[in-house]
Design a protein around this motif. Structure first.
Motif, PDB file in Angstrom:
ATOM      1  N   VAL A 125      -6.458  -4.806  -9.165  1.00  0.00           N
ATOM      2  CA  VAL A 125      -6.153  -3.403  -9.467  1.00  0.00           C
ATOM      3  C   VAL A 125      -6.803  -2.467  -8.446  1.00  0.00           C
ATOM      4  O   VAL A 125      -6.129  -1.624  -7.834  1.00  0.00           O
ATOM      5  N   VAL A 126      -8.111  -2.602  -8.249  1.00  0.00           N
ATOM      6  CA  VAL A 126      -8.821  -1.701  -7.345  1.00  0.00           C
ATOM      7  C   VAL A 126      -8.417  -1.960  -5.892  1.00  0.00           C
ATOM      8  O   VAL A 126      -8.178  -1.029  -5.121  1.00  0.00           O
ATOM      9  N   GLY A 127      -8.330  -3.252  -5.524  1.00  0.00           N
ATOM     10  CA  GLY A 127      -7.905  -3.573  -4.170  1.00  0.00           C
ATOM     11  C   GLY A 127      -6.500  -3.105  -3.884  1.00  0.00           C
ATOM     12  O   GLY A 127      -6.212  -2.568  -2.801  1.00  0.00           O
ATOM     13  N   GLY A 128      -5.588  -3.283  -4.840  1.00  0.00           N
ATOM     14  CA  GLY A 128      -4.224  -2.789  -4.664  1.00  0.00           C
ATOM     15  C   GLY A 128      -4.172  -1.285  -4.545  1.00  0.00           C
ATOM     16  O   GLY A 128      -3.420  -0.730  -3.731  1.00  0.00           O
ATOM     17  N   MET A 129      -4.983  -0.608  -5.349  1.00  0.00           N
ATOM     18  CA  MET A 129      -5.034   0.853  -5.279  1.00  0.00           C
ATOM     19  C   MET A 129      -5.552   1.318  -3.921  1.00  0.00           C
ATOM     20  O   MET A 129      -5.009   2.248  -3.312  1.00  0.00           O
ATOM     21  N   ASP A 171       7.668  -6.961  -2.034  1.00  0.00           N
ATOM     22  CA  ASP A 171       6.370  -7.579  -2.312  1.00  0.00           C
ATOM     23  C   ASP A 171       6.452  -8.548  -3.488  1.00  0.00           C
ATOM     24  O   ASP A 171       5.926  -9.670  -3.430  1.00  0.00           O
ATOM     25  N   CYS A 172       7.078  -8.121  -4.569  1.00  0.00           N
ATOM     26  CA  CYS A 172       7.165  -8.970  -5.756  1.00  0.00           C
ATOM     27  C   CYS A 172       7.991 -10.224  -5.466  1.00  0.00           C
ATOM     28  O   CYS A 172       7.678 -11.312  -5.973  1.00  0.00           O
ATOM     29  N   ALA A 194       0.197  -5.723  -6.693  1.00  0.00           N
ATOM     30  CA  ALA A 194       1.331  -5.210  -5.915  1.00  0.00           C
ATOM     31  C   ALA A 194       1.979  -4.023  -6.624  1.00  0.00           C
ATOM     32  O   ALA A 194       2.390  -3.050  -5.980  1.00  0.00           O
ATOM     33  N   VAL A 195       2.076  -4.091  -7.946  1.00  0.00           N
ATOM     34  CA  VAL A 195       2.649  -2.973  -8.707  1.00  0.00           C
ATOM     35  C   VAL A 195       1.771  -1.732  -8.571  1.00  0.00           C
ATOM     36  O   VAL A 195       2.264  -0.616  -8.341  1.00  0.00           O
ATOM     37  N   VAL A 196       0.443  -1.918  -8.690  1.00  0.00           N
ATOM     38  CA  VAL A 196      -0.478  -0.785  -8.540  1.00  0.00           C
ATOM     39  C   VAL A 196      -0.363  -0.186  -7.148  1.00  0.00           C
ATOM     40  O   VAL A 196      -0.281   1.038  -6.969  1.00  0.00           O
TER      41      VAL A 196
END
Length: 213
Positions: A125-129, A171-172, A194-196
């Motif tokens: 979550v944080v890395g994707g953000m 990405d997905c 990826a969604v985030v």
């Protein structure tokens, strides 16, 4: 009754577009790539994947042990040929510089930053953000990290398709295709990341909204 006086409008003409200065572009390249590299460092620590060419570089790195930065640059090179033809020299040069900085920062991040323990969900979550915010900074200064983001930006500029939604779909698809290499739980967390990442782009980077070039 006197005739109304013409007053200058407070709003600039609709076709006026502000331009970033060279200093602003350089500052954005440095900031955006540092933020992206931090997100990548979190993903590497947790053993996660991301989409696009970066995800392909992750898979190749995990499978072969070859330097991640070298893989990232090498796999991206064909996309920069497309970028030069379709997006112009300035975009291509800035994007190449951004990619080189991310590869450099990622390579040396382990010597400067270490995570003693990092939960995979937090990393996703944080890395994707972080990666989404970093890419947003680059996009707004007419740069990218190559790969599918070049295609996503091209489709946004020419077709009006939101770059974040195009990037999310690609990405997905890549993450689902990696199910034979990575365990299902890591794939699920990587898809969440990826969604985030791409919701950050889709929400904040819409065609025609940010006018500076």
């Amino acid at each position: 009754m006197s005739a109304p006086q013409n007053r200058p409008s407070a709003d600039p003409p609709a076709n006026t577009q502000a331009c970033h200065s060279l200093f602003e572009d350089l500052q954005a390249l440095l900031t955006g790539t540092l933020v992206v590299a931090l997100g990548i460092a979190m993903y590497k620590k947790a053993g996660l994947l991301t989409g696009g060419v970066t995800g392909v570089a992750f898979l190749s790195h995990y499978a072969s042990g070859i330097n991640f930065g070298l893989l990232l640059v090498g796999i991206n090179l064909p996309f920069y040929v497309f970028a030069l033809k379709r997006m112009g020299l300035a975009f291509t040069v800035k994007s190449l510089l951004a990619l080189a900085l991310v590869a450099l920062f990622t390579e040396y991040s382990s010597a400067l930053l270490r995570f003693e323990w990092l939960h995979p969900v937090v990393a996703g979550v944080v890395g994707g953000m972080l990666m989404g915010v970093g890419m947003l900074i680059l996009f707004r200064h007419k740069a990218s990290l190559g790969g599918f983001s070049v295609l996503a930006l091209y489709l946004q500029e020419t077709r009006g398709w939101r770059a974040g939604k195009v990037q999310m779909a690609l990405d997905c698809a890549i993450l689902l295709g990696s199910a034979f290499v990575v365990e299902p739980m890591m794939i699920a967390i990587s898809i969440l990341g990826a969604v985030v990442l791409n919701l950050s782009l889709a929400t904040n980077h819409k065609h025609g909204r940010y006018m500076a070039a």
